[in-house]
Each structure stands twice: as structure tokens, then as C-alpha cells.
Design a protein around this motif. Structure first.
Motif, PDB file in Angstrom:
ATOM      1  N   SER A  88     -52.225 101.380  33.049  1.00 26.88           N
ATOM      2  CA  SER A  88     -51.576 101.223  34.351  1.00 26.88           C
ATOM      3  C   SER A  88     -52.443 101.633  35.530  1.00 26.88           C
ATOM      4  O   SER A  88     -52.080 101.364  36.684  1.00 26.88           O
ATOM      5  CB  SER A  88     -50.281 102.038  34.384  1.00 26.88           C
ATOM      6  OG  SER A  88     -50.536 103.391  34.047  1.00 26.88           O
ATOM      7  N   VAL A  98     -43.838  99.219  25.247  1.00 26.07           N
ATOM      8  CA  VAL A  98     -45.137  98.554  25.138  1.00 26.07           C
ATOM      9  C   VAL A  98     -46.178  99.378  25.889  1.00 26.07           C
ATOM     10  O   VAL A  98     -45.961  99.761  27.052  1.00 26.07           O
ATOM     11  CB  VAL A  98     -45.084  97.128  25.715  1.00 26.07           C
ATOM     12  CG1 VAL A  98     -46.464  96.478  25.650  1.00 26.07           C
ATOM     13  CG2 VAL A  98     -44.053  96.291  24.972  1.00 26.07           C
ATOM     14  N   LEU A  99     -47.300  99.674  25.259  1.00 25.41           N
ATOM     15  CA  LEU A  99     -48.360 100.424  25.906  1.00 25.41           C
ATOM     16  C   LEU A  99     -49.145  99.514  26.855  1.00 25.41           C
ATOM     17  O   LEU A  99     -49.526  98.399  26.496  1.00 25.41           O
ATOM     18  CB  LEU A  99     -49.324 101.000  24.872  1.00 25.41           C
ATOM     19  CG  LEU A  99     -48.874 102.246  24.109  1.00 25.41           C
ATOM     20  CD1 LEU A  99     -50.006 102.709  23.192  1.00 25.41           C
ATOM     21  CD2 LEU A  99     -48.460 103.360  25.038  1.00 25.41           C
ATOM     22  N   ILE A 100     -49.391 100.021  28.064  1.00 18.96           N
ATOM     23  CA  ILE A 100     -50.222  99.293  29.028  1.00 18.96           C
ATOM     24  C   ILE A 100     -51.173 100.272  29.713  1.00 18.96           C
ATOM     25  O   ILE A 100     -50.894 101.470  29.808  1.00 18.96           O
ATOM     26  CB  ILE A 100     -49.372  98.577  30.107  1.00 18.96           C
ATOM     27  CG1 ILE A 100     -48.569  99.599  30.921  1.00 18.96           C
ATOM     28  CG2 ILE A 100     -48.470  97.525  29.482  1.00 18.96           C
ATOM     29  CD1 ILE A 100     -47.882  99.012  32.143  1.00 18.96           C
ATOM     30  N   ALA A 152     -53.063  99.561  23.372  1.00 24.95           N
ATOM     31  CA  ALA A 152     -53.386  98.898  24.632  1.00 24.95           C
ATOM     32  C   ALA A 152     -54.894  98.764  24.751  1.00 24.95           C
ATOM     33  O   ALA A 152     -55.634  99.725  24.481  1.00 24.95           O
ATOM     34  CB  ALA A 152     -52.839  99.695  25.814  1.00 24.95           C
ATOM     35  N   THR A 181     -49.599 104.079  29.897  1.00 27.81           N
ATOM     36  CA  THR A 181     -48.167 104.376  29.996  1.00 27.81           C
ATOM     37  C   THR A 181     -47.335 103.489  29.070  1.00 27.81           C
ATOM     38  O   THR A 181     -47.785 102.423  28.621  1.00 27.81           O
ATOM     39  CB  THR A 181     -47.673 104.186  31.448  1.00 27.81           C
ATOM     40  OG1 THR A 181     -48.012 102.871  31.891  1.00 27.81           O
ATOM     41  CG2 THR A 181     -48.340 105.194  32.379  1.00 27.81           C
ATOM     42  N   ASP A 182     -46.115 103.983  28.798  1.00 27.18           N
ATOM     43  CA  ASP A 182     -45.137 103.245  27.989  1.00 27.18           C
ATOM     44  C   ASP A 182     -44.294 102.402  28.938  1.00 27.18           C
ATOM     45  O   ASP A 182     -43.564 102.927  29.780  1.00 27.18           O
ATOM     46  CB  ASP A 182     -44.273 104.240  27.218  1.00 27.18           C
ATOM     47  CG  ASP A 182     -43.243 103.559  26.318  1.00 27.18           C
ATOM     48  OD1 ASP A 182     -42.673 102.533  26.744  1.00 27.18           O
ATOM     49  OD2 ASP A 182     -42.993 104.068  25.220  1.00 27.18           O
ATOM     50  N   ASP A 183     -44.366 101.100  28.791  1.00 30.60           N
ATOM     51  CA  ASP A 183     -43.582 100.174  29.610  1.00 30.60           C
ATOM     52  C   ASP A 183     -42.565  99.486  28.713  1.00 30.60           C
ATOM     53  O   ASP A 183     -42.846  98.459  28.089  1.00 30.60           O
ATOM     54  CB  ASP A 183     -44.505  99.153  30.272  1.00 30.60           C
ATOM     55  CG  ASP A 183     -43.760  98.202  31.202  1.00 30.60           C
ATOM     56  OD1 ASP A 183     -42.605  98.514  31.554  1.00 30.60           O
ATOM     57  OD2 ASP A 183     -44.332  97.161  31.559  1.00 30.60           O
ATOM     58  N   SER A 184     -41.386 100.129  28.591  1.00 26.87           N
ATOM     59  CA  SER A 184     -40.294  99.592  27.739  1.00 26.87           C
ATOM     60  C   SER A 184     -40.766  99.401  26.306  1.00 26.87           C
ATOM     61  O   SER A 184     -40.520  98.356  25.676  1.00 26.87           O
ATOM     62  CB  SER A 184     -39.768  98.275  28.320  1.00 26.87           C
ATOM     63  OG  SER A 184     -39.272  98.468  29.633  1.00 26.87           O
ATOM     64  N   PRO A 229     -49.433 106.951  24.851  1.00 26.27           N
ATOM     65  CA  PRO A 229     -49.419 107.173  26.297  1.00 26.27           C
ATOM     66  C   PRO A 229     -50.171 108.461  26.643  1.00 26.27           C
ATOM     67  O   PRO A 229     -50.258 109.378  25.831  1.00 26.27           O
ATOM     68  CB  PRO A 229     -47.920 107.318  26.628  1.00 26.27           C
ATOM     69  CG  PRO A 229     -47.197 106.760  25.447  1.00 26.27           C
ATOM     70  CD  PRO A 229     -48.074 107.001  24.259  1.00 26.27           C
ATOM     71  N   TYR A 269     -47.008 102.165  18.023  1.00 22.16           N
ATOM     72  CA  TYR A 269     -47.341 101.320  19.175  1.00 22.16           C
ATOM     73  C   TYR A 269     -48.416 100.309  18.805  1.00 22.16           C
ATOM     74  O   TYR A 269     -49.294 100.580  17.975  1.00 22.16           O
ATOM     75  CB  TYR A 269     -47.900 102.169  20.317  1.00 22.16           C
ATOM     76  CG  TYR A 269     -46.876 102.943  21.109  1.00 22.16           C
ATOM     77  CD1 TYR A 269     -45.954 102.287  21.922  1.00 22.16           C
ATOM     78  CD2 TYR A 269     -46.871 104.336  21.073  1.00 22.16           C
ATOM     79  CE1 TYR A 269     -45.039 103.009  22.663  1.00 22.16           C
ATOM     80  CE2 TYR A 269     -45.960 105.061  21.821  1.00 22.16           C
ATOM     81  CZ  TYR A 269     -45.038 104.395  22.606  1.00 22.16           C
ATOM     82  OH  TYR A 269     -44.135 105.103  23.346  1.00 22.16           O
ATOM     83  N   TYR A 301     -55.214 105.828  32.895  1.00 23.06           N
ATOM     84  CA  TYR A 301     -53.791 106.129  32.738  1.00 23.06           C
ATOM     85  C   TYR A 301     -53.153 105.072  31.838  1.00 23.06           C
ATOM     86  O   TYR A 301     -53.136 103.887  32.181  1.00 23.06           O
ATOM     87  CB  TYR A 301     -53.100 106.164  34.098  1.00 23.06           C
ATOM     88  CG  TYR A 301     -53.420 107.409  34.899  1.00 23.06           C
ATOM     89  CD1 TYR A 301     -52.460 108.396  35.084  1.00 23.06           C
ATOM     90  CD2 TYR A 301     -54.685 107.600  35.447  1.00 23.06           C
ATOM     91  CE1 TYR A 301     -52.747 109.549  35.807  1.00 23.06           C
ATOM     92  CE2 TYR A 301     -54.990 108.748  36.157  1.00 23.06           C
ATOM     93  CZ  TYR A 301     -54.017 109.724  36.333  1.00 23.06           C
ATOM     94  OH  TYR A 301     -54.311 110.858  37.031  1.00 23.06           O
TER      95      TYR A 301
END
Length: 395
Positions: A181, A177-179, A38, A172-175, A138, A35, A170
């Protein structure tokens, strides 16, 4: 035999080439790319300061630190949920209060605050900056917020008894991509729950908004009274109020509804007092002290509002040709009386009152009146006789 050997050698060469080709492509087939980390953003939590309605917001600063927490595994309904240790070093801003702050008599919006009758509150948001924190997987990353207790017990401040809060970040994996959230503030590290799919829940029971502190203050009333047959009831007396051990920069209102805003000219008042204004407010200096002069006639009083618990004061009356005395009361404590022109309290702890009495009595020389009375009567009778005689002669 020779032909078979050649076939075997050829087959081995083909297999070796095939395996090399497979291994050369293995990173693309069997291993995922790492990854891109983020980078954290910012979030806030609230600091509340609760006080009595008549008090101004004091000058006070609440400081905080944020440090990474430790990883922890929770057993929830037979399943396990892992919380990760925070990474990096977040920055957090203090909550700075001042007399210019807006205060509220009722809770505003989503404020998590409860007010008793006669109280109000002010609010400041502290920002946590996670931009120096890099999250590479994540999960839920835990941080610990600690409030400083340096103000507790000073100048009427009582800090939130729970000095620690938990901040979870928090990620998270967004498709792919780490963000980052979301952020959730907890009252303690036991406030956690699991979602139906064995991930964390973003709505724990202990979800919180911040810290709740209180500011304890009291009112001080100064009253003047005059008695005696030679005392003037329209004369202004001057009192000097000295305040110490107060929060620098704090503002106190002075209620002048039972006193004159400006000293007017009377036959008994010193000329130097005429035209002087009584203070409508008092501002504490940088050294925690303040001093003002107050002018009162008989029956007049002023009320200084919102002195912080523990503040000290001293009141002195300028000497006149009157006999001074005073009494001082403080909440349910016994009344203190003194035959002087001064009273003081080194630590106010309840609503207080200082009453000054100025007495001026004189002796009426009644003996002289008795001695001259017979002569006055004879004189009056003689005068009356003379008038009668003159009247008869004219007849």
C-alpha cells in the motif's frame, strides 16, 4: 448387565464417529487459509545536484545499493511497534547526470531543496524495483539504501554526507488480500511513529525525498594587453588553452562579450589567423582533456565558465616579435608573475585570471634629427631669400 454394556458400547461408537466428523472439518472451522503473498512494485527517490548558475550540469553518475534491513522493535509511549526485516533483493537504478539535463533556479513542485543566491540544481529519480520481493504477512518491511561515495572529492563533487537512507514498504490486509500500500523514505531508522490503533504511522518526522550533492566550479578569465611605442593595438595574438583532469563530456561556456567572435584582417595580424572563430564553448574529451585556440587584441578578454574544482589548465601564447610576460591570480592567493609566454595551474580552487602583456618598444633616433636641423634651417632661409630676390627683380 449385558444390556448396559451394549448401550455403553453403542454410545462410545456414536461419540467416536462424532469426533471423527469434527476433526475432519477442523481445518475449515479453526484454521484460516494462508495469505497469497503480495508482490512488490516500484518506487523512486531523488538525487539532487546543486551548482553555480554559470556551470553546466557535469557528466556524473551516482550509484546506490538496496539491501534488506533488520527487524526492530520500538518502544513508543509504553507500547511496542515491530518493524520487519525486508525480504528478497530489490534492484535500484543509478542517477545519471549530463550537460543536456534541465536545471532549475528555484525549487520545483515538492522538491526538498534549498538554494543560495547564484545557484541552481538538477534532479534525477532512481527507481527501486521490488518485483522480486514477496511479502506473506501484513506489516512494515525495512530496507536500507546506501549511496556510493566514489565521486566524493573528485572533479568538484561533494556527495551527501548522509550516505544511508531507510526505505519502508507498507504491506496491508485489504479484505483478506495482501497488498503493498505504500513506500516511505526516512533519513534514519529512528524516524518512526505509531498510529492511534497501535499500527505504524505513514508520516514520520524524518520523511525524505532523496540525496543532495554539490558541484563546485570556478571561472577562468584570459586577458591580453599590449604596450610600447612600436606595439600594434589592433594586432591579434593567439593563445592556446589546454584543460586536463576534467570530467569527460562536460561542457564549458566561453563568454566572448569582451572579445571578437571572428578574427578580422589588420595590418599587423598574421594572415593565417584571419577568419578564424573564437570558441563559444569547450567540450571535454573522453580522456578528461580539451584544447582550444583563442585570439585576442589589446584590452580583450574571454571567460571560461564552470571549471570544476581541481581541474588543471595551461595557457601558452604563440611567440611574436614582442616581449611576453604574464601574471596569474587565483582567489585570495598571492599573484604569480612570470616573464614568459606561458602560465599554468595544476588544480584550480577559485575564480582565476591570467593576464598576458606583450611589449614592443623601439628607440627613436633623436640624435639624427638634431644634426640635420641647422642645415634644414639654412636651406629654408636660403630658399626664402631666393624668393624675395626674384620678387624684387620682377618689380
Amino acid at each position: 448387565m449385558k444390556k448396559n454394556t451394549l448401550k455403553t458400547t453403542a454410545a462410545s461408537g456414536i461419540l467416536a464417529l462424532s469426533l471423527c466428523s469434527v476433526f475432519a472439518q477442523a481445518p475449515k472451522v479453526f484454521a484460516a487459509d494462508n495469505y497469497t503473498p503480495a508482490i512488490g512494485g516500484t518506487t523512486t527517490f531523488d538525487t539532487y545536484l546543486i551548482m553555480e548558475e554559470q556551470a553546466h550540469v557535469p557528466n556524473v553518475t551516482f550509484n546506490y545499493t538496496v539491501v534488506p534491513g533488520t527487524s526492530r522493535t520500538y518502544n513508543l509511549d509504553g507500547q511496542t511497534l515491530e518493524i520487519l526485516a525486508g525480504v528478497g533483493t530489490p534492484l535500484v537504478s543509478p542517477a545519471v547526470f549530463s550537460p543536456d539535463d534541465t536545471s532549475y533556479l528555484t525549487p520545483q513542485g515538492t522538491d526538498q531543496i534549498t538554494l543560495d543566491s547564484g545557484y541552481k540544481y538538477a534532479r534525477h529519480a532512481s527507481q527501486i524495483d521490488f518485483s522480486g520481493c514477496s511479502f506473506d504477512e501484513p506489516g512494515v518491511y525495512r530496507y536500507v539504501i546506501n549511496a556510493s561515495d566514489e565521486n566524493n572529492g573528485l572533479h568538484g563533487i561533494t556527495t551527501d554526507p548522509e550516505t544511508t537512507r531507510i526505505m519502508d514498504v507498507y504491506v496491508t490486509d485489504d479484505s483478506g488480500v495482501l497488498i503493498v500500500s505504500g513506500y516511505v523514505l526516512h533519513t534514519d531508522d529512528g524516524d518512526i511513529s505509531m498510529s492511534d490503533s497501535m499500527g505504524s504511522s505513514s508520516s514520520p518526522e524524518g520523511k525524505d525525498k532523496g540525496y543532495r550533492n554539490t558541484y563546485d566550479s570556478h571561472d577562468l578569465t584570459l586577458r591580453n594587453s599590449v604596450e610600447g611605442n612600436q606595439a600594434s593595438r589592433d594586432k591579434y595574438f593567439r593563445f592556446t588553452l589546454n584543460i586536463a583532469d576534467a570530467i569527460p563530456g562536460t561542457l564549458f561556456d566561453v563568454d566572448l562579450s569582451l572579445a571578437d567572435a571572428v578574427v578580422t584582417s589588420t595590418g599587423a595580424t598574421k594572415d593565417s589567423y584571419v577568419g578564424v572563430s573564437n570558441p563559444s564553448s569547450i567540450t571535454v574529451g573522453s580522456d578528461g582533456t580539451a584544447s582550444v585556440d583563442i585570439y585576442l587584441q589589446h584590452g580583450q578578454s574571454v571567460k571560461i565558465k564552470g571549471l570544476a574544482n581541481g581541474t588543471s589548465y595551461d595557457i601558452s601564447e604563440t611567440e611574436e616579435d614582442y616581449k611576453p610576460s604574464n601574471t596569474r591570480s587565483e582567489g585570495d592567493l598571492p599573484v604569480v608573475a612570470a616573464s614568459t609566454n606561458n602560465t599554468s595551474d595544476d588544480s584550480i580552487s577559485a575564480d582565476s585570471e591570467a593576464i598576458f602583456l606583450n611589449t614592443r618598444d623601439g628607440l627613436i633616433p633623436t640624435g639624427i634629427m638634431v644634426d640635420v636641423l641647422p642645415y634644414a634651417i639654412v636651406t629654408l632661409l636660403g630658399g626664402a631669400g631666393a624668393v624675395i630676390t626674384m620678387h624684387n627683380r620682377r618689380r
